[in-house]
Write a protein that holds these residues in place. Structure first.
Motif, mmCIF file in Angstrom:
data_model
loop_
_atom_site.group_PDB
_atom_site.id
_atom_site.type_symbol
_atom_site.label_atom_id
_atom_site.label_comp_id
_atom_site.label_asym_id
_atom_site.label_seq_id
_atom_site.Cartn_x
_atom_site.Cartn_y
_atom_site.Cartn_z
ATOM 1 N N PRO A 1 -57.545 99.386 -15.711
ATOM 2 C CA PRO A 1 -57.279 100.164 -16.921
ATOM 3 C C PRO A 1 -57.246 101.668 -16.687
ATOM 4 O O PRO A 1 -56.657 102.404 -17.475
ATOM 5 C CB PRO A 1 -58.434 99.781 -17.845
ATOM 6 N N PRO B 1 -55.993 107.272 -17.412
ATOM 7 C CA PRO B 1 -55.578 105.908 -17.706
ATOM 8 C C PRO B 1 -54.448 105.442 -16.803
ATOM 9 O O PRO B 1 -53.659 106.248 -16.295
ATOM 10 C CB PRO B 1 -55.112 105.991 -19.164
ATOM 11 N N ASN C 1 -48.365 102.247 -16.910
ATOM 12 C CA ASN C 1 -47.610 100.993 -16.884
ATOM 13 C C ASN C 1 -46.307 101.191 -17.659
ATOM 14 O O ASN C 1 -46.197 100.817 -18.828
ATOM 15 C CB ASN C 1 -48.420 99.845 -17.484
#
Length: 274
Positions: free
Chosen positions: A117, A152, A155
């Motif tokens: 994450p 973070p 993606n």
């Protein structure tokens, strides 16, 4: 797996997507960027460690709503004038930015590729990025108590990279100076690779990176697809094109004519020339 470039972009890149076009000085996926412009994709979040002239073009064409990056400029020349116009004057639309360091961006891609994450790194100390960027936090190491930066995972919806060649099964091979292409592809939900050529068999090359077809969504043949950047073993960097871009991109009307003549995209000029 191997598709025409326009089909690959049409199928994989949608309005509102987070799109990463990666390549560090070398193998920059310019042809794919121009196809995104021609298809008039809108509201994109563009991600790139070092946005240069192809991102200037995407921003100036009105494709981008947001930019996530660590450095932006025309390498060896100066500023990105379409990027600057969007930030300073909101032309052709306002552009939101999220700024990181190179190390922060690289670690974000690695975290995304690893299924984690977030990433932890020693970085950002002594800068004001922590106070300016919401996606930079600090955490305490549970073993030493040291304060570290946390960012973070990245993606992207789509990662697009350029490579030297692919085989007929869609396995891709790139070599030379590589950046974060492998990690970007592995972190993304979908991926498109443009290549100089398709060959019957990939012959090993020192320092190669091989992206197996199972991690790719599509491959498109685009000879010269990274010009004016270079493709090691195929063609050299066109330094004059980077110098010429400074003049082309300074004025909105000049940029609009370039967009029509060189990319084949409709020019849109809201507001007055800047």
């Amino acid at each position: 797996m191997i598709v025409p470039l326009d089909e690959g972009v049409r199928e994989l890149v949608g309005d509102g997507d987070t799109v990463a076009l990666e390549g560090f000085t070398h193998l920059i996926p310019v042809a794919a960027g121009h196809e995104i412009i021609r298809q008039q994709r809108r509201d994109l979040t563009l991600v790139r460690m070092t946005p240069d002239i192809v991102y200037d073009q995407l921003i100036g064409a009105g494709c981008a709503a947001r930019l996530v990056f660590s450095w932006g400029g025309n390498p060896g020349v100066g500023s990105l004038h379409r990027f600057r116009d969007a930030i300073q004057h909101g032309w052709p639309r306002p552009l939101e930015i999220e700024e990181h360091s190179h190390a922060g961006m690289a670690n974000r891609y690695v975290a995304g590729a690893s299924g984690l994450p977030f990433a932890v790194l020693r970085g950002y100390a002594g800068t004001d990025l922590v106070g300016q960027t919401e996606t930079i936090k600090t955490v305490e190491c549970p073993f030493t108590g040291e304060r570290l930066a946390a960012v973070p995972a990245l993606n992207p919806d789509v990662a697009i990279v350029h490579a030297q060649r692919a085989d007929r099964s869609g396995n891709v091979q790139l070599w030379g100076i590589t950046g974060i292409q492998k990690e970007a592809v592995l972190a993304a939900k979908r991926s498109l690779v443009t290549v100089e050529e398709v060959v019957d068999e990939l012959e090993p090359v020192p320092g190669q990176v091989v992206l197996p077809s199972r991690v790719l969504s599509a491959v498109a043949v685009a000879p010269g697809g990274s010009r004016p950047s270079y493709a090691h073993g195929y063609y050299a960097r066109d330094n004059s094109a980077y110098q010429d871009w400074d003049a082309v991109s300074r004025e909105r009307e000049t940029f609009a004519r370039w967009l029509e003549d060189e990319v084949g995209a409709p020019a849109q000029l809201p507001g007055k020339a800047g």
